[in-house]
Scaffold this motif. Structure first.
Motif, PDB file in Angstrom:
ATOM      1  N   SER A  20       0.836  -1.197   0.000  1.00 24.55           N
ATOM      2  CA  SER A  20       0.000   0.000   0.000  1.00 24.55           C
ATOM      3  C   SER A  20       0.871   1.248   0.000  1.00 24.55           C
ATOM      4  CB  SER A  20      -0.907   0.007   1.232  1.00 24.55           C
ATOM      5  OG  SER A  20      -1.509   1.271   1.372  1.00 24.55           O
ATOM      6  N   ALA A  21       1.898   1.212   0.839  1.00 23.75           N
ATOM      7  CA  ALA A  21       2.756   2.392   0.969  1.00 23.75           C
ATOM      8  C   ALA A  21       3.541   2.659  -0.307  1.00 23.75           C
ATOM      9  CB  ALA A  21       3.706   2.210   2.158  1.00 23.75           C
ATOM     10  N   GLY A  23       4.118   3.051  -3.922  1.00 28.43           N
ATOM     11  CA  GLY A  23       3.276   3.219  -5.102  1.00 28.43           C
ATOM     12  C   GLY A  23       3.739   4.390  -5.929  1.00 28.43           C
ATOM     13  N   LEU A  24       2.772   4.979  -6.629  1.00 28.46           N
ATOM     14  CA  LEU A  24       3.101   6.151  -7.434  1.00 28.46           C
ATOM     15  C   LEU A  24       3.760   7.220  -6.578  1.00 28.46           C
ATOM     16  CD1 LEU A  24      -0.251   6.389  -9.426  1.00 28.46           C
ATOM     17  CD2 LEU A  24       1.947   5.617 -10.294  1.00 28.46           C
ATOM     18  N   GLY A  25       3.408   7.249  -5.290  1.00 27.20           N
ATOM     19  CA  GLY A  25       3.988   8.241  -4.384  1.00 27.20           C
ATOM     20  C   GLY A  25       5.502   8.151  -4.325  1.00 27.20           C
ATOM     21  N   ASN A  26       6.042   6.945  -4.284  1.00 28.68           N
ATOM     22  CA  ASN A  26       7.493   6.772  -4.187  1.00 28.68           C
ATOM     23  C   ASN A  26       8.182   7.031  -5.504  1.00 28.68           C
ATOM     24  OD1 ASN A  26       5.940   4.959  -2.426  1.00 28.68           O
ATOM     25  ND2 ASN A  26       7.941   4.546  -1.522  1.00 28.68           N
ATOM     26  N   TYR A 102      -6.121   8.351  -8.965  1.00 31.15           N
ATOM     27  CA  TYR A 102      -4.982   7.418  -8.944  1.00 31.15           C
ATOM     28  C   TYR A 102      -5.149   6.396 -10.067  1.00 31.15           C
ATOM     29  CZ  TYR A 102      -1.222   5.142  -6.182  1.00 31.15           C
ATOM     30  OH  TYR A 102      -0.028   4.639  -5.725  1.00 31.15           O
ATOM     31  N   PHE A 221       1.503  10.910   2.372  1.00 31.92           N
ATOM     32  CA  PHE A 221       0.991  10.226   1.185  1.00 31.92           C
ATOM     33  C   PHE A 221       1.720   8.919   0.957  1.00 31.92           C
ATOM     34  CE2 PHE A 221       0.777   9.348  -3.358  1.00 31.92           C
ATOM     35  CZ  PHE A 221      -0.576   9.501  -3.611  1.00 31.92           C
ATOM     36  N   THR A 222       3.040   8.953   1.074  1.00 27.17           N
ATOM     37  CA  THR A 222       3.819   7.767   0.732  1.00 27.17           C
ATOM     38  C   THR A 222       3.574   6.645   1.721  1.00 27.17           C
ATOM     39  OG1 THR A 222       5.998   6.963   0.095  1.00 27.17           O
ATOM     40  CG2 THR A 222       5.927   8.463   1.957  1.00 27.17           C
ATOM     41  N   SER A 224       0.685   6.082   3.035  1.00 22.63           N
ATOM     42  CA  SER A 224      -0.763   5.806   2.973  1.00 22.63           C
ATOM     43  C   SER A 224      -1.485   6.219   4.246  1.00 22.63           C
ATOM     44  CB  SER A 224      -1.048   4.317   2.723  1.00 22.63           C
ATOM     45  OG  SER A 224      -0.440   3.874   1.561  1.00 22.63           O
ATOM     46  N   MET A 227      -6.204   8.321   5.814  1.00 24.68           N
ATOM     47  CA  MET A 227      -7.543   7.929   5.374  1.00 24.68           C
ATOM     48  C   MET A 227      -7.959   6.560   5.868  1.00 24.68           C
ATOM     49  SD  MET A 227      -7.521   6.621   1.503  1.00 24.68           S
ATOM     50  CE  MET A 227      -8.811   5.497   2.032  1.00 24.68           C
ATOM     51  N   SER A 316      -1.019  -0.325  -4.242  1.00 22.68           N
ATOM     52  CA  SER A 316      -1.499   0.829  -3.482  1.00 22.68           C
ATOM     53  C   SER A 316      -2.982   1.039  -3.723  1.00 22.68           C
ATOM     54  CB  SER A 316      -0.767   2.097  -3.895  1.00 22.68           C
ATOM     55  OG  SER A 316       0.597   1.965  -3.628  1.00 22.68           O
ATOM     56  N   SER A 319      -5.394  -1.126  -1.804  1.00 20.25           N
ATOM     57  CA  SER A 319      -5.551  -0.821  -0.375  1.00 20.25           C
ATOM     58  C   SER A 319      -6.601   0.258  -0.153  1.00 20.25           C
ATOM     59  CB  SER A 319      -4.209  -0.394   0.234  1.00 20.25           C
ATOM     60  OG  SER A 319      -3.851   0.917  -0.158  1.00 20.25           O
ATOM     61  N   ILE A 320      -6.707   1.194  -1.086  1.00 17.32           N
ATOM     62  CA  ILE A 320      -7.699   2.257  -0.938  1.00 17.32           C
ATOM     63  C   ILE A 320      -9.106   1.688  -1.147  1.00 17.32           C
ATOM     64  CG2 ILE A 320      -8.423   4.533  -1.728  1.00 17.32           C
ATOM     65  CD1 ILE A 320      -5.609   5.027  -2.748  1.00 17.32           C
ATOM     66  N   LEU A 373      -6.399  14.380   3.748  1.00 19.85           N
ATOM     67  CA  LEU A 373      -5.519  13.424   4.441  1.00 19.85           C
ATOM     68  C   LEU A 373      -4.907  14.049   5.688  1.00 19.85           C
ATOM     69  CD1 LEU A 373      -3.443  11.618   1.681  1.00 19.85           C
ATOM     70  CD2 LEU A 373      -5.480  10.828   2.880  1.00 19.85           C
TER      71      LEU A 373
HETATM   72  N1  TRP Z   1       1.071   5.348  -0.512  1.00 17.95           N
HETATM   73  C1  TRP Z   1       0.669   5.185  -1.866  1.00 17.95           C
HETATM   74  C2  TRP Z   1       1.742   5.715  -2.788  1.00 17.95           C
HETATM   75  O1  TRP Z   1       2.759   6.151  -2.350  1.00 17.95           O
HETATM   76  C3  TRP Z   1      -0.610   5.854  -2.181  1.00 17.95           C
HETATM   77  C4  TRP Z   1      -1.698   5.493  -1.266  1.00 17.95           C
HETATM   78  C5  TRP Z   1      -2.260   4.298  -1.098  1.00 17.95           C
HETATM   79  C6  TRP Z   1      -2.304   6.336  -0.354  1.00 17.95           C
HETATM   80  N2  TRP Z   1      -3.207   4.350  -0.135  1.00 17.95           N
HETATM   81  C7  TRP Z   1      -3.243   5.592   0.335  1.00 17.95           C
HETATM   82  C8  TRP Z   1      -2.115   7.649  -0.076  1.00 17.95           C
HETATM   83  C9  TRP Z   1      -3.974   6.160   1.327  1.00 17.95           C
HETATM   84  C10 TRP Z   1      -2.872   8.228   0.909  1.00 17.95           C
HETATM   85  C11 TRP Z   1      -3.795   7.485   1.634  1.00 17.95           C
HETATM   86  O2  TRP Z   1       1.554   5.709  -3.971  1.00 17.95           O
END
Ligand code: TRP
Length: 442
Positions: A20-21, A23-26, A102, A221-222, A224, A227, A316, A319-320, A373
């Motif tokens: 989950s952590a 993802g596109l964020g990294n 996303y 964000f990275t 997660s 939320m 990721s 997980s949402i 968030l």
């Molecule tokens: N963490 C994920 C990323 O880095 C994105 C993500 C997944 C997310 N679940 C989340 C961000 C919940 C915020 C809240 O791409």
């Protein structure tokens, strides 16, 4: 009602949380934020925030989840504080917004996987991105990405999320290491490393007020956070596990992967003389596509890169979706498949504006990440720090040896440090959003 699902193994839980952590964020967001802020200066502040607010808030979510064994909306009622339900509801709302766009970005990645093999972006990376990002093709690939996500979530915790994470997370790591190794052989790699790794402390102090909210937002964000993803995942834990060790593992792996992504992205950009601060959200698509066009075996390297990105985005995204689906299951006894399909359909429709006009991407992204968030994380931290501290401490210590020192440190961080940082970030986020709306829509 059937018994609530649980993870089969501890490793499965950790990998799912890491999935989950990571993802596109990294891989997409972190490099372009770093580039915009001038390189290593951003990295330093970001690393600081990961430790100071990231780990504490991750543990806040783990504690609420394992204690309540509920989705974030119902967790508070279950803990005897129904007045806080709105905090979880804000999270679920953020989930709808985040996943809807996303999935659109995920659709771009799927298009780029195909385009790497055909070399479609080689000649004109910029024009190609413009054609990819919006239009009928963007809507179709958004649907495809959403369908893949829903397919995995519909299979359930053990057969869907856990299995997929066990397969996907190691693949992402292996592919990134290979790409970083290739990056090291490129010309100008050492300049790229200097840019990325040698911080200029003058630069940090000069740009502190823009670096702080971006770095804090990215830390959230990275991981997660904010939320209820980590509430939901910890709610499937069941038995005693050491939440601190699990949390540390997730934070260390997620941070290492973001760091590694920088070691991949910057050498490629420098090799083609692409300015890492220029591209914004397009960096990974335009700048890198340009870089792949100019290196030996670029088509293959590009394909590996975008496949890796697609896998990371999938783990990721599901997980949402799981947060919302678990809410339906816990509340209405809806069966998992029906609930998943219904929610995925709603998310698809919500994402359509983004797939047609990029202004909505920013409108959704800023609202969710810089406001919802952060607000969610602030409320969760206030709840744990000031309303539910005894229960939270008890839960943190369950399954660990009794070592009260860390717990005391944690609870005071959650009470004071985290709220201060998040209130400042939220204020900057709200004022930035008002400015954005004025410019974009009025
Ligand atoms: N963490 C994920 C990323 O880095 C994105 C993500 C997944 C997310 N679940 C989340 C961000 C919940 C915020 C809240 O791409």
């Amino acid at each position: 009602m059937p018994a609530r699902e649980t993870w089969a193994t501890r490793l499965g839980f950790i990998l799912a949380a890491v999935g989950s952590a990571v993802g596109l964020g990294n891989i997409w967001r972190f490099p372009f934020l770093t580039g915009e802020a001038g390189g290593a200066a951003f990295l330093v502040v970001y690393l600081l925030f990961v430790g100071v607010i990231g780990l504490p808030v991750l543990l806040v979510e783990f504690v609420i989840g394992r204690r309540s064994e509920r989705n974030p909306v119902n967790a508070f009622e279950r803990l005897g504080k129904p007045g806080w339900t709105f905090a979880g509801a804000i999270g679920a709302l953020a989930g709808f917004i985040i996943l809807s766009y996303y999935s659109v970005v995920g659709g771009w990645v799927l298009q780029y996987v195909i385009d790497s093999f055909t070399g479609a972006y080689f000649a004109d990376p910029e024009g190609h991105f413009a054609a990819t990002a919006t239009g009928t093709n963007a809507v179709l690939f958004h649907a495809l990405f959403m369908g893949l996500v829903a397919g995995i979530v519909a299979l359930g915790i053990r057969n869907g999320l856990e299995r997929a994470a066990k397969l996907m997370v190691p693949s992402v790591i292996v592919l990134l290491v290979i790409l970083a190794g290739y990056g090291a052989t490129l010309s100008d790699a050492s300049e790229a490393y200097a840019y990325y790794l040698a911080p200029d402390f003058g630069e940090i102090s000069a740009n502190l007020f823009s670096i702080i909210p971006d770095a804090a937002g990215q830390a959230f964000f990275t991981l997660s956070l904010g939320m209820g993803v980590m509430i939901t995942y910890a709610s499937y834990l069941g038995e005693d596990r050491n939440l601190l060790t699990d949390g540390l593992t997730v934070v260390v792996i997620d941070t290492a992967i973001a760091f590694l992504a920088g070691l991949v992205v910057f050498p490629f950009l420098f090799a083609q003389n692409v300015d890492p601060g220029e591209g914004g959200a397009g960096t990974v698509f335009i700048g890198l596509a340009d870089a792949f066009a100019g290196i030996p075996a670029g088509s293959l390297v590009g394909a590996v890169f975008y496949i890796m990105l697609a896998i990371a985005a999938l783990t990721s995204a599901f997980s949402i979706l799981e947060v919302i689906v678990s809410f339906l299951i816990d509340n209405f006894g809806v069966d998992r498949k029906t609930g998943t399909i219904a929610i995925a359909a709603v998310l698809f429709v919500l994402g359509i504006p983004t797939a047609l006009d990029l202004t909505y991407l920013d409108a959704y992204d800023l609202l969710a990440n810089n406001i919802l968030l952060i607000l969610g994380g602030l409320l969760l931290s206030l709840f744990v720090g000031w309303v539910y501290a005894d229960g939270a401490l008890d839960e943190l210590n369950r399954g660990r040896g009794s070592d009260g020192a860390f717990a005391a440190f944690w609870i005071w961080t959650v009470r004071l440090v985290v709220p201060i940082v998040l209130v400042v970030t939220l204020a900057l986020g709200v004022s930035g959003y008002i400015e954005f709306l004025n410019e974009a829509f009025f």
